[in-house]
Design an enzyme around this catalytic site. Structure first.
Site, PDB file in Angstrom:
ATOM      1  N   GLU A 483      82.753  63.922  89.074  1.00 28.04           N
ATOM      2  CA  GLU A 483      82.163  62.615  88.799  1.00 28.04           C
ATOM      3  C   GLU A 483      83.289  61.607  88.613  1.00 28.04           C
ATOM      4  O   GLU A 483      83.673  60.943  89.529  1.00 28.04           O
ATOM      5  CB  GLU A 483      81.238  62.668  87.572  1.00 28.04           C
ATOM      6  CG  GLU A 483      79.956  63.425  87.875  1.00 28.04           C
ATOM      7  CD  GLU A 483      78.806  63.085  86.942  1.00 28.04           C
ATOM      8  OE1 GLU A 483      78.412  61.924  86.875  1.00 28.04           O
ATOM      9  OE2 GLU A 483      78.314  64.020  86.295  1.00 28.04           O
ATOM     10  N   TRP A 544      71.843  51.549  80.617  1.00 31.11           N
ATOM     11  CA  TRP A 544      72.938  51.671  81.580  1.00 31.11           C
ATOM     12  C   TRP A 544      73.171  50.286  82.204  1.00 31.11           C
ATOM     13  O   TRP A 544      74.248  49.707  82.047  1.00 31.11           O
ATOM     14  CB  TRP A 544      72.610  52.737  82.633  1.00 31.11           C
ATOM     15  CG  TRP A 544      73.082  54.098  82.211  1.00 31.11           C
ATOM     16  CD1 TRP A 544      74.106  54.797  82.766  1.00 31.11           C
ATOM     17  CD2 TRP A 544      72.585  54.930  81.144  1.00 31.11           C
ATOM     18  NE1 TRP A 544      74.281  55.997  82.102  1.00 31.11           N
ATOM     19  CE2 TRP A 544      73.371  56.108  81.124  1.00 31.11           C
ATOM     20  CE3 TRP A 544      71.571  54.809  80.206  1.00 31.11           C
ATOM     21  CZ2 TRP A 544      73.158  57.137  80.191  1.00 31.11           C
ATOM     22  CZ3 TRP A 544      71.364  55.823  79.279  1.00 31.11           C
ATOM     23  CH2 TRP A 544      72.144  56.959  79.280  1.00 31.11           C
ATOM     24  N   GLU A 757      81.008  65.780  75.690  1.00 30.56           N
ATOM     25  CA  GLU A 757      79.816  65.139  76.240  1.00 30.56           C
ATOM     26  C   GLU A 757      78.576  65.512  75.438  1.00 30.56           C
ATOM     27  O   GLU A 757      77.730  64.685  75.145  1.00 30.56           O
ATOM     28  CB  GLU A 757      79.643  65.591  77.696  1.00 30.56           C
ATOM     29  CG  GLU A 757      78.375  65.069  78.356  1.00 30.56           C
ATOM     30  CD  GLU A 757      78.337  65.391  79.832  1.00 30.56           C
ATOM     31  OE1 GLU A 757      78.937  66.403  80.222  1.00 30.56           O
ATOM     32  OE2 GLU A 757      77.712  64.631  80.591  1.00 30.56           O
TER      33      GLU A 757
HETATM   34  C1  BGC Z   1      77.511  61.319  83.261  1.00 30.38           C
HETATM   35  C2  BGC Z   1      77.084  60.544  82.067  1.00 30.38           C
HETATM   36  C3  BGC Z   1      76.185  59.467  82.596  1.00 30.38           C
HETATM   37  C4  BGC Z   1      74.957  60.217  83.019  1.00 30.38           C
HETATM   38  C5  BGC Z   1      73.775  59.426  83.372  1.00 30.38           C
HETATM   39  C6  BGC Z   1      76.299  61.997  83.788  1.00 30.38           C
HETATM   40  O1  BGC Z   1      76.509  62.840  84.829  1.00 30.38           O
HETATM   41  O2  BGC Z   1      78.557  62.187  83.001  1.00 30.38           O
HETATM   42  O3  BGC Z   1      77.987  60.268  81.139  1.00 30.38           O
HETATM   43  O4  BGC Z   1      75.961  58.368  81.815  1.00 30.38           O
HETATM   44  O5  BGC Z   1      75.255  61.134  84.034  1.00 30.38           O
HETATM   45  O6  BGC Z   1      72.825  59.847  82.591  1.00 30.38           O
END
Ligand code: BGC
Length: 954
Positions: A483, A544, A757
């Site tokens: 990511e 977001w 996380e």
């Molecule tokens: C990320 C998060 C992001 C999320 C969306 C993930 O894969 O690592 O931090 O905000 O996706 O929900």
């Protein structure tokens, strides 16, 4: 402690009279080289310990490169010292001036002139570029990794004239390293960084005067796939998202001492060849064969006769932009803490810290031997645990040249790791053979926090490391798996913490310009990630997309830059218009996809979005909040119509929220901590009674949850402020100091060196969480540090840019001291408190040209106004926990659970009580005697508990 507060004792210093100009800046740049605007705003810091110092006037003077005066403001009566509009004629492209500043205090005394601060414009017009993008003229199969090309060109510097100045303006499609006469032109890493390339591509301006020599010279560059052409995205990702040709744009401009000029620019006269980097990817790592090196390739006299031609690539130079923030650099070298042999040919190296960067190795061995380095954040069964990396291979390979010592570090990749597995090392690997090189945007550190609890200090340190790891040119979710994307929700919640710890004004305003550009492509919808590489229709997601509104607002509050609001206003408004349209006439946004309170600890590992709080409640709350902020931003910008429109919208959404989600007494739908935190913090409740009731319910939920965290991405940044806002400071501190899972300190007890996380990325038995989102380096949940800074440390802005500070430390949680320091735009602010021997001492430093509103602990909200300088208060203070009524077996269970110290003592003596803690519902009033009678060994438990309580109140 209400009316007995003594006045502050001022700290007399010998040098109170001296005022110097400590720091001058153009825009948000530490150095003024290659600024991208003809009218950079200027800021300076007056350095003085004088008490109550205010600036009464300033004078700015500029000299041209020839040393001649270029203009001067004369004495301007003004107290403005940050982001002062450029007071001279606009800069031309390439124009360099030196700025000097002096100031007068309100008392009329004048400072000395500052040291000269050079400001030099970059190439401000597309017409300034005569260089063209050029790519190697060979065929490539971009479905697979390709070798990194080298590009070069030689040129002459006239003899006997002397070069007075040389500048290299340079960028690439891909990532690049430029070299002049065999030397890298700078210490940057992964230039030009990652922007929304189709709209904005950064170029750099380098002063290369000292690298030129008379006669023959050579300019070269290595190109890599980087974000431009490499594989990006989860689920396998995609390649060549931005284009399938790597290309270089370089323009070297030389000014001779006699005033004549010369230019060397990328054109068809350049030559290209493949270099020793066989493959380089952000996710997968780099492979380097030192036998393929071409010694001297970027120096003059190298024979490039067998090199290929280059071909021009068309690209609109109007998309080129100068950097607004610092470049990525190598910022620290971490030596290995331990090496363990995994087999005869394999060793595992522990760097002792989860970090982001790459491994540098120094080796001797035979030509052709390949050393393989794999990276991971954690071990499982003594081996690297790479499952959390998903499809990122994070593997570097170095093939030796042979014949002596060789030092190598990959160039165009980075990894998130604490451990590296080394395979194929010749002989036995020693600690000195390797080092981890930490890389991130070279932001200036501006914030520090410490307190009397080492576990909380480590938590804070982990936040700093996670910020460092995830501020690598853009603000990312994580730095290790497939990511490493600019997830908007993550920075939305972390922005206040980031803005305290480091000067992120330039960095984040650059990212916001990308957000704006991407949003325009999606009719106002903010993508999940910026730059947007997700190949699906862009749909709005609450919390977001609100980054579009909240991040600029945070930057305005913390750095006092209304220019950021002006630059982002269309984007802010467009986002609110999009989501208001989704809500329609009901003013409730209750349709469509949402991430919601992502990673609520109650959600199953494989369903991170299955949170307790209704997504429609979250979406409507954020709509109200963002509409309110757009209204306020419009007010700052003097846009009265917009101000009225968005504040009215916010009021309507609040009404709709209350009608749909809040009972008349203040219970909130979902009845989950995040729901109450949103209602309280976004001011969505109608009256004081509802607020009180909601606050009580939130505190009750915290207690019923055994003071373990019960919130995900959305609720976590708000929960402690929400509790303190309703006077439940104790509950807030209980959540903060909790060590059982889930909590902020649980990972620290498990040895975490970064923020995870998930609350339980590592399970209590030490196993790696089997869920899909198990990064060990995600700053989002570290947003709690902002509360540590403002509430525990007591430093918050009362006015934009900390022009006025709100100093209000709130001791609690058994802490006996804390200190927060922040370099504000006006200078260093410091607040330190210490409780000892029945007294508290609070020492506060207020920066020059600011004032503060100080509310001392135990003062019942009474406050004092102070000016700049050092202020100290010392007065009798009793920890509110002292003198509380003793507990016995006749006390109610809730009284024990609420008393942190007694509860800990009880758990130590009767571990079985731990099971009682969670799910207290309905049993809070039960006398301890009865609670104990239901435990496995009631008699022993009763005696042990009685003894533990008696010991506390002896
Ligand atoms: C990320 C998060 C992001 C999320 C969306 C993930 O894969 O690592 O931090 O905000 O996706 O929900």
């Amino acid at each position: 402690m209400t009316d007995t507060l003594p006045g502050p004792q001022s700290m007399a210093r010998d040098d109170v009279d001296g005022v110097a100009i400590a720091d001058v800046r153009a825009e948000h740049r530490r150095d003024g080289m290659g600024v991208g605007t003809p009218t950079p705003r200027l800021s300076w810091i007056a350095d003085t310990t004088a008490e109550g110092w205010r600036q009464g006037a300033y004078e700015v003077e500029a000299r041209g490169a020839d040393g001649q005066p270029r203009g001067g403001t004369g004495r301007v009566a003004s107290d403005q010292s940050t982001l002062v509009p450029w007071p001279f004629a606009p800069l031309q492209s390439r124009e360099r001036v030196e700025v000097n500043v002096r100031v007068w205090g309100a008392d009329g005394r004048v400072s000395a002139w500052s040291a000269p601060y050079p400001v030099e414009a970059g190439l401000l017009q597309p017409g300034d570029w005569s260089a063209r993008f050029v790519a190697p003229d060979w065929d490539e199969d971009t479905a697979h990794d390709q070798p990194c090309p080298l590009l070069r060109r030689e040129f002459d510097i006239r003899a006997g004239v002397g070069v007075s100045q040389a500048r290299l303006y340079v960028t690439a499609l891909g990532v690049f390293e430029a070299q002049l006469n065999g030397v890298a032109v700078c210490d940057h890493v992964l230039d030009p960084g990652w922007t929304s390339y189709a709209h904005r591509l950064r170029y750099q301006t380098f002063d290369v005067t000292s690298l030129l020599r008379e006669g023959r010279n050579a300019l070269g560059a290595i190109l890599g796939d980087g974000w431009y052409r490499g594989r990006l995205g989860f689920g396998g990702g995609r390649r060549a998202i931005y284009g399938d040709r790597l290309a270089l744009l370089a323009q070297l401009e030389i000014t001779y001492a006699d005033g004549t000029t010369a230019r060397v620019a990328t054109d068809e006269g350049w030559r290209a060849a493949m270099g020793p980097i066989l493959a380089s990817g952000i996710y997968d790592g780099e492979s380097y064969d030192a036998r393929l090196e071409r010694p001297g390739w970027s120096a003059p006299g190298y024979d490039d006769g067998d090199w290929a031609d280059v071909r021009p690539i068309s690209r609109d130079v109007a998309t080129l932009v100068a950097p607004a923030g610092p470049p990525v650099r190598r910022t620290e070298v971490v030596r290995p803490a331990a090496i363990t042999a995994a087999s005869s040919n394999r060793a595992i190296v522990d760097f002792g810290q989860n970090l982001v960067g790459r491994v540098r190795l120094t080796v001797r061995g035979e030509a052709g031997r390949t050393i393989t380095l794999r990276h991971a954040e954690v071990l499982e069964g003594g081996e690297l645990c790479t499952r959390p990396l998903r499809a990122a291979r994070a593997t570097d390979r170095y093939t030796l040249r042979g014949g002596g010592e060789e030092t190598w570090e990959p160039r165009f990749t980075f990894h998130g790791f604490r451990y590296a597995e080394v395979e194929g090392w010749p002989g036995e690997l020693q600690l000195d053979d390797l080092a981890a090189v930490v890389c991130h945007s070279d932001l200036e550190r501006t914030g520090w926090f410490e307190c009397s609890d080492p576990t909380i200090n480590r938590l804070h340190e982990n936040v700093v490391w996670s910020m460092r790891g995830n501020f690598l040119d853009i603000p990312t979710d994580c730095p290790q798996r497939d990511e490493r994307l600019g997830w908007t929700g993550d920075i939305q919640v972390f922005a206040p913490t980031a803005a305290f710890l480091y000067d992120v004004a330039g960095f984040l305003s650059s990212w916001l310009a990308d957000l704006d550009a991407e949003q325009r492509d999606a009719a106002g919808v903010v993508p999940f990630v910026v730059p947007n590489i997700i190949d699906e229709p862009t749909v709005p997601a609450t919390a977001w997309g609100d980054a579009a509104v909240i991040v600029p607002w945070v930057l305005y509050r913390r750095f006092g830059d209304a220019g950021i609001l002006a630059a982002q206003f269309d984007s802010m408004r467009a986002w609110v218009d999009v989501i208001a349209a989704r809500a329609g006439e009901t003013y409730l946004w209750d349709t469509g996809f949402q991430f919601g309170d992502w990673l609520d600890p109650a959600a199953p590992p494989d369903k991170p979005a299955a949170a307790r709080t209704d997504p429609a409640l979250i979406a409507t709350a954020y709509l109200a909040h963002s509409a309110e902020l757009v209204g306020r931003a419009a007010g700052v910008l003097g846009r009265a119509d917009d101000e009225g429109r968005y504040l009215t919208l916010a009021a309507r959404v609040r009404d709709a929220f209350a009608a749909e989600f809040v009972s008349s007494t203040g219970r909130v739908v979902s009845d989950a901590p995040t729901a109450y935190a949103l209602a309280l913090e976004f001011d969505l409740l109608h009256d004081a009674d509802q607020r009180r009731h909601a606050g009580e319910r939130l505190a009750a939920l915290a207690r019923e949850g055994g003071y373990r965290v019960g919130t995900g991405f959305v609720g976590t940044p708000l929960i402690l402020d929400a509790l303190c806002g309703v006077g439940a400071d104790d509950a807030a501190y209980r959540l903060l100091t909790q060590r059982a899972c889930p909590s902020w300190l649980y990972p620290v007890t498990m040895g975490a060196t970064t923020i995870w996380e998930r609350w339980d990325s590592l399970l209590p038995d030490g196993a790696v969480n089997p869920g899909e989102m198990t990064s060990f380096n995600h700053y989002a949940l570290g947003a709690v540090a902002d509360w540590l800074h403002r509430v525990v440390g007591g430093l918050a802005p009362a006015e934009p840019g900390y022009r006025r500070l709100d100093v209000r430390p709130r001791p609690g949680g058994g802490l006996t001291s804390a200190r927060a320091r922040h370099r504000t735009p006006y200078g260093l602010a410091d607040c330190a408190w210490r409780i000892a021997d029945g007294a508290i001492t609070v020492e506060v430093v207020i920066p020059p040209n600011t004032t503060a509103h100080v509310t001392l602990p135990g003062s019942d909200g009474e406050s004092v106004e102070v000016g700049s300088g050092t202020h100290r208060w010392s007065y009798p203070y009793r920890d509110p926990r002292e003198g509380r009524p003793p507990l016995s077996l006749d006390s109610a269970l809730v009284a024990l659970v609420d008393d942190a110290e007694a509860w800990e003592a009880a758990l130590r003596s009767v571990p079985d009580l731990a099971g009682v803690e969670v799910g207290l519902q309905g049993r809070g009033d039960m006398p301890l005697r009865r609670v104990v009678s239901r435990l496995p060994h009631p008699t022993e438990a009763g005696m042990a508990l009685e003894a533990a309580l008696a010991a506390l109140w002896r």
